[in-house]
Design an enzyme around this catalytic site. Structure first.
Site, mmCIF file in Angstrom:
data_model
loop_
_atom_site.group_PDB
_atom_site.id
_atom_site.type_symbol
_atom_site.label_atom_id
_atom_site.label_comp_id
_atom_site.label_asym_id
_atom_site.label_seq_id
_atom_site.Cartn_x
_atom_site.Cartn_y
_atom_site.Cartn_z
ATOM 1 N N ASP A 1 -85.205 29.434 105.225
ATOM 2 C CA ASP A 1 -86.265 28.961 104.346
ATOM 3 C C ASP A 1 -85.826 27.645 103.702
ATOM 4 O O ASP A 1 -84.641 27.295 103.721
ATOM 5 C CB ASP A 1 -86.535 30.035 103.280
ATOM 6 C CG ASP A 1 -87.574 29.618 102.263
ATOM 7 O OD1 ASP A 1 -88.668 29.210 102.658
ATOM 8 O OD2 ASP A 1 -87.265 29.671 101.058
ATOM 9 N N ASP B 1 -87.570 25.718 100.353
ATOM 10 C CA ASP B 1 -87.640 25.653 98.891
ATOM 11 C C ASP B 1 -86.966 26.868 98.268
ATOM 12 O O ASP B 1 -87.291 28.009 98.591
ATOM 13 C CB ASP B 1 -89.104 25.604 98.429
ATOM 14 C CG ASP B 1 -89.831 24.374 98.946
ATOM 15 O OD1 ASP B 1 -89.459 23.270 98.552
ATOM 16 O OD2 ASP B 1 -90.774 24.539 99.746
ATOM 17 N N ASP C 1 -85.081 33.222 99.946
ATOM 18 C CA ASP C 1 -84.828 33.376 98.511
ATOM 19 C C ASP C 1 -85.814 34.303 97.829
ATOM 20 O O ASP C 1 -85.757 34.456 96.611
ATOM 21 C CB ASP C 1 -84.883 32.007 97.808
ATOM 22 C CG ASP C 1 -86.298 31.480 97.638
ATOM 23 O OD1 ASP C 1 -87.073 31.493 98.630
ATOM 24 O OD2 ASP C 1 -86.654 31.084 96.520
#
Length: 230
Positions: free
Chosen positions: A14, A16, A174
């Protein structure tokens, strides 16, 4: 049992909140957008709870937060695109350990893809600006497929593009979005402890493990603090 990268042929990472802290970019671009619409500004803590599900969801959430009507969405999206592209990466920073972690994965023979809900037109320039684009064979944004994470479709399609099986493809993210998508796609998943996760504690998410830095991915055996057992 220690973490063994030999279990994997590829990793999907991922963007961001996992590789790059882009909260500053979001806040600046959103507030410039809100200025254009003569609406109240938003602060970083509010924005942090809204990121992760794509720009469309982010803008809709911000408009609701400041009392703007849904009728403003089309104009808001155009202004947001304009401002974000102009400042993309200027208020963002790469998290410590990211380059080391990506290098370790690549050095051990894993094929790498970046999969984000961020629009592709935002994701590619950001990766290039931060010197991360060279690590990835594939980069897919939130507009690359019919659905976004937490739907499993983007992970399945990314595995197809990499030529790997989901069970041998590690998802690194995240948030619950990443974990839910990975679970449904059949990919093992590791989450970073420092990301956004919609403002909720990440260790409450169903994942195979957690790391405080992507650099931990290159440690063999995996450190006990990472709490990963595969």
């Amino acid at each position: 049992m220690g973490f063994d990268l030999s279990h994997f042929d590829a990793a999907i990472v991922d963007l961001d909140g996992t590789m790059v802290d882009t909260l500053g970019d979001f806040v600046v671009a959103l507030n410039l957008m809100l200025d254009d619409l003569a609406l109240p500004r938003v602060d970083a803590p509010a924005v942090e709870t809204m990121v992760g599900k794509g720009s469309e969801h982010l803008i809709q959430s911000v408009l609701r937060h400041v009392g703007g009507g849904a009728a403003l969405y089309d104009r808001a999206w155009l202004r947001y695109q304009h401002h974000y592209l102009a400042i993309n990466g200027q208020h963002a920073s790469v998290y410590a350990g990211v380059a080391e972690g990506l290098s370790a994965l690549r050095d051990r023979g894993l094929r790498l893809a970046c999969l984000t809900n961020k629009p592709t037109a935002f994701a590619r320039p950001l990766l290039a600006a931060k010197g991360l684009d060279g690590y990835f064979e594939q980069v897919f944004g939130g507009d690359a497929f019919e659905r976004k994470k937490p739907d499993p479709l983007p992970l399945r399609k990314t595995c197809e593009a990499l030529g790997t099986l989901p069970a041998r493809t590690l998802m690194v993210g995240d948030s619950s979005n990443d974990a839910q998508a990975a679970r449904a796609a059949g990919c093992p998943v590791v989450l970073v402890s420092y990301g956004y996760n919609h403002g909720e504690p990440v260790r409450g998410v169903d994942a195979d493990g957690f790391v405080d830095s992507l650099a931990e991915l290159g440690v063999q055996p995996f450190p006990s603090s990472a709490s990963l057992s595969l």
